[in-house]
Design a protein around this motif. Structure first.
Motif, PDB file in Angstrom:
ATOM      1  N   ASN A 291       0.909  -1.873   0.087  1.00 13.81           N
ATOM      2  CA  ASN A 291       0.056  -0.009   0.134  1.00 13.81           C
ATOM      3  C   ASN A 291       0.757   1.166  -0.162  1.00 13.81           C
ATOM      4  OD1 ASN A 291      -2.168   1.270   0.085  1.00 13.81           O
ATOM      5  ND2 ASN A 291      -2.296   1.391   2.100  1.00 13.81           N
ATOM      6  N   LEU A 292       1.635   1.657   0.617  1.00 15.53           N
ATOM      7  CA  LEU A 292       3.005   2.566   0.542  1.00 15.53           C
ATOM      8  C   LEU A 292       3.442   2.425  -0.726  1.00 15.53           C
ATOM      9  CD1 LEU A 292       4.345   4.551   2.301  1.00 15.53           C
ATOM     10  CD2 LEU A 292       6.069   2.404   2.698  1.00 15.53           C
ATOM     11  N   LEU A 293       3.742   1.065  -0.904  1.00 12.47           N
ATOM     12  CA  LEU A 293       4.461   1.500  -2.829  1.00 12.47           C
ATOM     13  C   LEU A 293       3.376   2.175  -3.702  1.00 12.47           C
ATOM     14  CD1 LEU A 293       6.239  -1.196  -2.146  1.00 12.47           C
ATOM     15  CD2 LEU A 293       7.624   0.539  -1.979  1.00 12.47           C
ATOM     16  N   LEU A 294       2.663   1.602  -3.289  1.00  8.24           N
ATOM     17  CA  LEU A 294       1.162   2.492  -4.360  1.00  8.24           C
ATOM     18  C   LEU A 294       1.215   3.765  -3.985  1.00  8.24           C
ATOM     19  CD1 LEU A 294      -1.378  -0.433  -3.838  1.00  8.24           C
ATOM     20  CD2 LEU A 294       0.087   0.103  -6.073  1.00  8.24           C
ATOM     21  N   GLN A 295       1.157   4.064  -2.895  1.00  5.60           N
ATOM     22  CA  GLN A 295       0.660   5.593  -2.558  1.00  5.60           C
ATOM     23  C   GLN A 295       2.237   6.412  -3.466  1.00  5.60           C
ATOM     24  OE1 GLN A 295       0.811   6.111   1.437  1.00  5.60           O
ATOM     25  NE2 GLN A 295      -1.083   5.107   1.656  1.00  5.60           N
ATOM     26  N   GLN A 296       2.911   6.132  -3.000  1.00  5.47           N
ATOM     27  CA  GLN A 296       4.196   6.592  -3.557  1.00  5.47           C
ATOM     28  C   GLN A 296       4.214   6.522  -5.019  1.00  5.47           C
ATOM     29  OE1 GLN A 296       7.458   7.609  -1.805  1.00  5.47           O
ATOM     30  NE2 GLN A 296       5.590   8.115  -0.309  1.00  5.47           N
ATOM     31  N   GLU A 297       3.709   5.585  -5.607  1.00  4.71           N
ATOM     32  CA  GLU A 297       4.081   5.289  -6.719  1.00  4.71           C
ATOM     33  C   GLU A 297       3.033   6.390  -7.797  1.00  4.71           C
ATOM     34  OE1 GLU A 297       2.021   4.592 -11.213  1.00  4.71           O
ATOM     35  OE2 GLU A 297       1.430   4.151  -9.540  1.00  4.71           O
ATOM     36  N   ARG A 298       1.977   6.820  -7.065  1.00  5.57           N
ATOM     37  CA  ARG A 298       0.621   7.925  -7.427  1.00  5.57           C
ATOM     38  C   ARG A 298       1.957   8.773  -7.097  1.00  5.57           C
ATOM     39  NH1 ARG A 298      -2.819   5.702  -4.640  1.00  5.57           N
ATOM     40  NH2 ARG A 298      -2.948   6.761  -3.091  1.00  5.57           N
ATOM     41  N   ARG A 299       2.609   9.708  -6.110  1.00  2.00           N
ATOM     42  CA  ARG A 299       3.382  10.746  -5.926  1.00  2.00           C
ATOM     43  C   ARG A 299       3.772  11.125  -6.812  1.00  2.00           C
ATOM     44  NH1 ARG A 299       2.867  10.243   0.558  1.00  2.00           N
ATOM     45  NH2 ARG A 299       0.461  10.746   1.097  1.00  2.00           N
ATOM     46  N   GLN A 300       4.742  10.158  -6.857  1.00  2.00           N
ATOM     47  CA  GLN A 300       5.835  10.121  -8.270  1.00  2.00           C
ATOM     48  C   GLN A 300       6.006  10.151  -9.650  1.00  2.00           C
ATOM     49  OE1 GLN A 300       9.673   7.183  -6.528  1.00  2.00           O
ATOM     50  NE2 GLN A 300       8.646   7.806  -4.876  1.00  2.00           N
ATOM     51  N   GLY A 301       4.879  10.121  -9.687  1.00  2.00           N
ATOM     52  CA  GLY A 301       4.274  10.317 -11.142  1.00  2.00           C
ATOM     53  C   GLY A 301       3.725   9.768 -11.749  1.00  2.00           C
ATOM     54  N   GLY A 302       3.251   8.672 -11.168  1.00  2.25           N
ATOM     55  CA  GLY A 302       2.125   7.315 -12.064  1.00  2.25           C
ATOM     56  C   GLY A 302       2.699   6.423 -12.848  1.00  2.25           C
ATOM     57  N   ASN A 303       4.141   6.539 -13.317  1.00  3.75           N
ATOM     58  CA  ASN A 303       4.402   5.989 -14.023  1.00  3.75           C
ATOM     59  C   ASN A 303       4.893   4.473 -13.590  1.00  3.75           C
ATOM     60  OD1 ASN A 303       6.735   6.164 -12.841  1.00  3.75           O
ATOM     61  ND2 ASN A 303       8.041   7.807 -13.983  1.00  3.75           N
ATOM     62  N   GLY A 304       4.715   4.062 -13.136  1.00  6.00           N
ATOM     63  CA  GLY A 304       5.207   2.340 -12.695  1.00  6.00           C
ATOM     64  C   GLY A 304       6.252   1.889 -12.405  1.00  6.00           C
ATOM     65  N   ALA A 305       6.791   2.724 -11.123  1.00  5.21           N
ATOM     66  CA  ALA A 305       7.795   2.646 -10.698  1.00  5.21           C
ATOM     67  C   ALA A 305       8.280   3.197  -9.090  1.00  5.21           C
ATOM     68  CB  ALA A 305       9.028   3.198 -11.656  1.00  5.21           C
ATOM     69  N   VAL A 306       8.866   3.502  -9.037  1.00  6.23           N
ATOM     70  CA  VAL A 306       9.179   4.034  -7.259  1.00  6.23           C
ATOM     71  C   VAL A 306      10.759   4.103  -6.952  1.00  6.23           C
ATOM     72  CG1 VAL A 306       8.621   4.265  -4.932  1.00  6.23           C
ATOM     73  CG2 VAL A 306       7.213   3.585  -6.099  1.00  6.23           C
ATOM     74  N   GLN A 307      10.493   4.793  -6.941  1.00  4.62           N
ATOM     75  CA  GLN A 307      12.861   5.085  -6.088  1.00  4.62           C
ATOM     76  C   GLN A 307      12.704   5.267  -4.504  1.00  4.62           C
ATOM     77  OE1 GLN A 307      15.748   5.472  -7.303  1.00  4.62           O
ATOM     78  NE2 GLN A 307      16.050   6.012  -5.779  1.00  4.62           N
ATOM     79  N   LEU A 308      13.007   4.870  -3.146  1.00  2.00           N
ATOM     80  CA  LEU A 308      12.908   4.853  -2.753  1.00  2.00           C
ATOM     81  C   LEU A 308      13.902   5.300  -2.261  1.00  2.00           C
ATOM     82  CD1 LEU A 308      13.166   0.436  -1.657  1.00  2.00           C
ATOM     83  CD2 LEU A 308      11.041   2.327  -1.813  1.00  2.00           C
ATOM     84  N   LYS A 309      13.745   6.438  -1.351  1.00  2.00           N
ATOM     85  CA  LYS A 309      14.191   7.884  -0.952  1.00  2.00           C
ATOM     86  C   LYS A 309      14.966   7.460   0.442  1.00  2.00           C
ATOM     87  CE  LYS A 309      11.236  11.101  -3.257  1.00  2.00           C
ATOM     88  NZ  LYS A 309      10.641  11.613  -3.539  1.00  2.00           N
ATOM     89  N   ALA A 310      13.961   6.637   1.207  1.00  2.00           N
ATOM     90  CA  ALA A 310      14.598   6.344   2.164  1.00  2.00           C
ATOM     91  C   ALA A 310      16.041   5.233   2.708  1.00  2.00           C
ATOM     92  CB  ALA A 310      14.398   6.706   3.674  1.00  2.00           C
ATOM     93  N   GLU A 311      16.781   5.022   2.990  1.00  2.00           N
ATOM     94  CA  GLU A 311      16.754   3.671   3.560  1.00  2.00           C
ATOM     95  C   GLU A 311      16.058   2.610   4.009  1.00  2.00           C
ATOM     96  OE1 GLU A 311      20.655   3.193   6.284  1.00  2.00           O
ATOM     97  OE2 GLU A 311      21.545   5.372   5.841  1.00  2.00           O
TER      98      GLU A 311
END
Length: 233
Positions: A158-178
């Motif tokens: 669920n967190l990754l889905l939220q981040q994917e929307r916030r990072q542009g909705g392009n089907g990818a997520v860049q983890l910003k924290a360790e």
């Protein structure tokens, strides 16, 4: 610490908290505030301290964490552009969390007493303050609901889905924290986080270091059960 410079004022004036203010009151905020760059892993304030400043993160990454009996846990990872912790400043009460920078961070420091004074005189700032507090409350409700109703892999999905929307909705997520901080944020051990990533690998997720890619978003959503009510991210 230097005061806000003339060249920095337009950028700060566009921040959600300040952009609708009366120009005269905004200048009062500028005249008493400081914009400073802090190095990574610097403690900004600690739990129980009285708030001297409202912190507004302009660039960088900040961890809010709580400590008890020699243990600490990540409560929130703050990304630009947002204030923290506004509730302590408005109520003039001690911090319930500590804060430290995760990366080099540029932060606007607004004296807490000045914020409380100007809020009483500027309706736009009062409305913006109420909105930020309300959004923080909604985030808290979502986090509590997530912790109570989802298993660890579902929380991660669920967190990754939220981040994917916030990072542009392009089907990818860049983890910003360790990943250890991500585990702490989600109430897991690092070992449990690794297992959760492995589970999600069977439901449309590929992980390469800090890069996460959705190979089957429909399968990931079906497994993770994202929130049916969505805010404007």
């Amino acid at each position: 610490m230097p005061n806000v410079r003339p060249g920095e004022k337009p950028e700060i004036a566009r921040l959600p908290l300040f952009r609708e203010m009366q120009e005269e009151q905004r200048e009062r905020i500028f005249s008493g505030s400081f914009l400073q760059v802090f190095p990574p892993q610097l403690t900004l304030f600690e739990l129980g301290q009285h708030p001297d400043f409202l912190h507004v993160l302009i660039d960088g990454l900040v961890e809010l964490y709580a400590t008890s009996a020699g243990r600490d846990t990540t409560m929130r990872i703050v990304e630009p552009v947002t204030s923290f912790i506004l509730a302590a400043v408005v109520t003039d009460m001690p911090y319930l969390m500590s804060a430290r920078t995760l990366t080099s961070s540029r932060i606007l420091l607004v004296p807490a007493a000045l914020v409380r004074e100007v809020v009483k005189q500027d309706c736009a700032l009062m409305q913006a303050t109420m909105r930020e507090l309300a959004l923080a409350y909604r985030d808290m409700v979502r986090a509590l609901t997530d912790m109570k109703l989802r298993q660890s892999a579902e929380r991660l999905g669920n967190l990754l889905l939220q981040q994917e929307r916030r990072q542009g909705g392009n089907g990818a997520v860049q983890l910003k924290a360790e990943k250890r901080l991500l585990a702490s944020l989600l109430g897991m051990t690092p070992e449990n986080l690794s297992r959760a990533f492995a589970v999600l690998g069977q439901h449309g997720l590929e992980v390469d270091g800090a890069q996460v890619r959705f190979t089957d978003q429909a399968a990931l959503e079906a497994f993770s059960r994202p929130d049916p009510v969505k805010d404007d991210d």
